[in-house]
Design a protein around this motif. Structure first.
Motif, PDB file in Angstrom:
ATOM      1  N   UNK A  51       0.852  -1.387   0.038  1.00 50.80           N
ATOM      2  CA  UNK A  51       0.205  -0.097  -0.109  1.00 50.80           C
ATOM      3  C   UNK A  51       0.997   1.291   0.034  1.00 50.80           C
ATOM      4  N   UNK A  52       0.206   2.375  -0.493  1.00 51.51           N
ATOM      5  CA  UNK A  52       0.771   3.208  -0.606  1.00 51.51           C
ATOM      6  C   UNK A  52       0.482   4.635   0.663  1.00 51.51           C
ATOM      7  N   UNK A  53       1.803   4.941   1.346  1.00 49.10           N
ATOM      8  CA  UNK A  53       1.382   5.771   2.825  1.00 49.10           C
ATOM      9  C   UNK A  53      -0.536   6.523   2.974  1.00 49.10           C
ATOM     10  N   UNK A  54      -0.936   7.105   1.560  1.00 47.20           N
ATOM     11  CA  UNK A  54      -1.941   7.928   1.604  1.00 47.20           C
ATOM     12  C   UNK A  54      -2.775   6.478   1.453  1.00 47.20           C
ATOM     13  N   UNK A  55      -2.899   5.540   1.033  1.00 44.96           N
ATOM     14  CA  UNK A  55      -4.304   4.806   0.771  1.00 44.96           C
ATOM     15  C   UNK A  55      -4.135   3.949   2.141  1.00 44.96           C
ATOM     16  N   UNK A  56      -2.539   3.811   2.666  1.00 46.26           N
ATOM     17  CA  UNK A  56      -2.651   3.133   4.281  1.00 46.26           C
ATOM     18  C   UNK A  56      -3.522   3.846   5.388  1.00 46.26           C
ATOM     19  N   UNK A  57      -3.330   5.082   4.836  1.00 46.77           N
ATOM     20  CA  UNK A  57      -4.099   6.055   6.242  1.00 46.77           C
ATOM     21  C   UNK A  57      -5.611   5.926   6.019  1.00 46.77           C
ATOM     22  N   UNK A  58      -5.839   5.823   4.976  1.00 42.81           N
ATOM     23  CA  UNK A  58      -7.355   5.490   4.852  1.00 42.81           C
ATOM     24  C   UNK A  58      -8.472   4.693   5.401  1.00 42.81           C
ATOM     25  N   UNK A  59      -7.145   3.064   4.839  1.00 47.75           N
ATOM     26  CA  UNK A  59      -7.696   1.985   5.619  1.00 47.75           C
ATOM     27  C   UNK A  59      -7.338   1.973   7.370  1.00 47.75           C
ATOM     28  N   UNK A  60      -6.823   2.918   7.563  1.00 51.62           N
ATOM     29  CA  UNK A  60      -6.477   2.820   9.284  1.00 51.62           C
ATOM     30  C   UNK A  60      -7.504   3.542   9.454  1.00 51.62           C
ATOM     31  N   UNK A  61      -7.984   5.086   8.560  1.00 51.78           N
ATOM     32  CA  UNK A  61      -9.489   5.756   9.367  1.00 51.78           C
ATOM     33  C   UNK A  61     -10.064   5.324   9.309  1.00 51.78           C
ATOM     34  N   UNK A  62     -10.084   3.889   8.124  1.00 52.28           N
ATOM     35  CA  UNK A  62     -11.378   3.097   8.739  1.00 52.28           C
ATOM     36  C   UNK A  62     -11.627   2.109   9.134  1.00 52.28           C
ATOM     37  N   UNK A  63     -10.736   1.173   9.654  1.00 50.46           N
ATOM     38  CA  UNK A  63     -10.510   0.097  10.592  1.00 50.46           C
ATOM     39  C   UNK A  63     -10.757   1.307  11.729  1.00 50.46           C
ATOM     40  N   UNK A  64      -9.977   2.342  12.153  1.00 49.14           N
ATOM     41  CA  UNK A  64     -10.386   3.054  13.737  1.00 49.14           C
ATOM     42  C   UNK A  64     -12.187   3.331  13.548  1.00 49.14           C
ATOM     43  N   UNK A  65     -11.965   3.508  12.961  1.00 52.41           N
ATOM     44  CA  UNK A  65     -13.915   4.303  13.073  1.00 52.41           C
ATOM     45  C   UNK A  65     -14.542   2.779  13.709  1.00 52.41           C
ATOM     46  N   UNK A  66     -14.225   1.737  13.504  1.00 47.90           N
ATOM     47  CA  UNK A  66     -14.824   0.249  13.564  1.00 47.90           C
ATOM     48  C   UNK A  66     -15.742  -0.292  12.780  1.00 47.90           C
ATOM     49  N   UNK A  67     -16.457  -1.183  13.116  1.00 46.53           N
ATOM     50  CA  UNK A  67     -16.535  -2.028  11.974  1.00 46.53           C
ATOM     51  C   UNK A  67     -18.727  -0.946  12.328  1.00 46.53           C
ATOM     52  N   UNK A  68     -19.521  -1.277  11.010  1.00 44.71           N
ATOM     53  CA  UNK A  68     -20.456  -0.462  11.432  1.00 44.71           C
ATOM     54  C   UNK A  68     -22.296  -1.581  11.937  1.00 44.71           C
ATOM     55  N   UNK A  69     -21.168  -2.835  12.255  1.00 44.93           N
ATOM     56  CA  UNK A  69     -21.929  -3.797  13.132  1.00 44.93           C
ATOM     57  C   UNK A  69     -21.596  -3.835  14.169  1.00 44.93           C
ATOM     58  N   UNK A  70     -23.038  -3.548  14.986  1.00 41.74           N
ATOM     59  CA  UNK A  70     -22.474  -2.702  16.673  1.00 41.74           C
ATOM     60  C   UNK A  70     -22.332  -4.023  17.401  1.00 41.74           C
ATOM     61  N   UNK A  71     -22.040  -5.436  16.467  1.00 41.11           N
ATOM     62  CA  UNK A  71     -21.877  -6.172  17.805  1.00 41.11           C
ATOM     63  C   UNK A  71     -20.292  -6.973  17.036  1.00 41.11           C
ATOM     64  N   UNK A  72     -19.807  -6.584  16.225  1.00 36.89           N
ATOM     65  CA  UNK A  72     -18.591  -6.522  15.624  1.00 36.89           C
ATOM     66  C   UNK A  72     -17.174  -5.369  16.131  1.00 36.89           C
ATOM     67  N   UNK A  73     -16.530  -6.257  16.845  1.00 39.07           N
ATOM     68  CA  UNK A  73     -15.467  -5.058  16.515  1.00 39.07           C
ATOM     69  C   UNK A  73     -14.213  -4.835  16.108  1.00 39.07           C
ATOM     70  N   UNK A  74     -13.405  -4.259  15.469  1.00 42.68           N
ATOM     71  CA  UNK A  74     -11.665  -4.759  14.285  1.00 42.68           C
ATOM     72  C   UNK A  74     -11.400  -4.440  15.627  1.00 42.68           C
ATOM     73  N   UNK A  75     -10.616  -4.948  15.700  1.00 43.36           N
ATOM     74  CA  UNK A  75      -8.904  -4.875  16.802  1.00 43.36           C
ATOM     75  C   UNK A  75      -7.838  -4.936  16.194  1.00 43.36           C
ATOM     76  N   UNK A  76      -7.688  -3.844  15.899  1.00 43.43           N
ATOM     77  CA  UNK A  76      -5.781  -3.321  15.300  1.00 43.43           C
ATOM     78  C   UNK A  76      -4.407  -2.926  15.764  1.00 43.43           C
ATOM     79  N   UNK A  77      -3.877  -3.570  15.476  1.00 37.77           N
ATOM     80  CA  UNK A  77      -2.338  -3.222  16.523  1.00 37.77           C
ATOM     81  C   UNK A  77      -1.004  -3.125  15.845  1.00 37.77           C
TER      82      UNK A  77
END
Length: 185
Positions: A51-77
Motif C-alpha cells: 500500500x501507498x502511505x496515503x491509501x494505508x492512512x485511509x484504510x487505518x482511518x476506516x479500521x479505527x472508526x470500527x465495524x458498522x456492525x455494533x456486534x463486531x469489533x475490529x481490533x488492530x495493533x
C-alpha cells in the motif's frame, strides 16, 4: 436482576510481549507501516500489493472508526520492538496483528515485514494476542485462515495454540483453538 456483559471497547487495549509492544492502530502509523509492508513478497499468498502511505492512512482511518456492525469489533495493533532497557519510546514498527471480535469468537491475523521475519516476532505476537484476547476481550474461540502452502504462517498458528481443521474458505484452511480465560486472583 440479570445483567449482560458490556461489549468490548471499540479501541483495543494495548498489550505487550517479552520484546514487542502492541499499540492500538492509529492513522499516524500509516507512513511507517507502509515501509514495513513495502515488500511485494508479503502478498504472495494473500494477493494484493504494497500500500501507498496515503491509501494505508485511509484504510487505518476506516479500521479505527470500527465495524458498522455494533456486534463486531475490529481490533488492530501495530507491533513495535521494545527498545533495549524497556523504555517507552521503543524501536521500529515491524508488523501488525488484528482480530475481528464477535461475541466470544475472534478471527485473527498477523503480518511481520520481511526484514524482521525469522526472529520469532510473529509467533510471539500471535501468542500474546491469543492471551490478550482471552483476558481482556472475553474471547473463548480463535480462528485463522491460512493458505495451505504458507508453512511460516502455519507455524505461527501452531505457536499460538491453533490447529488445522477440515474446513476451508476461499482456498485457505481454517485453523481454530479454544482459549481459557486466566484464573481470577
Amino acid at each position: 436482576m440479570p445483567t449482560t456483559a458490556a461489549p468490548p471497547p471499540i479501541t483495543p487495549p494495548r498489550f505487550a510481549t517479552a520484546r514487542l509492544d502492541a499499540l492500538p492502530l492509529d492513522p499516524a502509523y500509516a507512513e511507517e507501516m507502509a515501509a514495513v509492508l513495502a515488500d511485494p513478497v508479503l502478498y504472495g499468498f494473500t494477493g494484493g500489493e504494497p500500500p501507498a502511505p496515503a491509501a494505508l492512512r485511509v484504510r487505518y482511518e476506516r479500521q479505527c472508526a470500527g465495524s458498522p456492525d455494533p456486534g463486531e469489533r475490529w481490533w488492530n495493533w501495530v507491533l513495535r520492538v521494545r527498545a533495549a532497557g524497556g523504555g517507552e519510546a521503543g524501536g521500529e514498527l515491524v508488523g501488525y496483528v488484528q482480530a475481528t471480535v464477535r461475541g466470544s469468537r475472534a478471527e485473527i491475523a498477523w503480518v511481520v515485514g520481511t526484514p524482521w521475519q525469522g526472529r520469532g516476532y510473529a509467533s510471539e505476537a500471535a501468542r500474546g494476542l491469543a492471551a490478550h484476547l482471552a483476558s481482556a476481550g472475553g474471547v473463548r474461540e480463535l480462528v485463522a485462515h491460512i493458505h495451505p502452502d504458507h508453512a511460516a504462517s502455519a507455524a505461527v498458528a501452531l505457536a499460538a495454540g491453533l490447529g488445522p481443521t477440515g474446513e476451508w474458505e476461499d482456498g485457505e484452511r481454517r485453523w481454530a483453538a479454544s482459549v481459557t480465560p486466566p484464573p481470577v486472583r
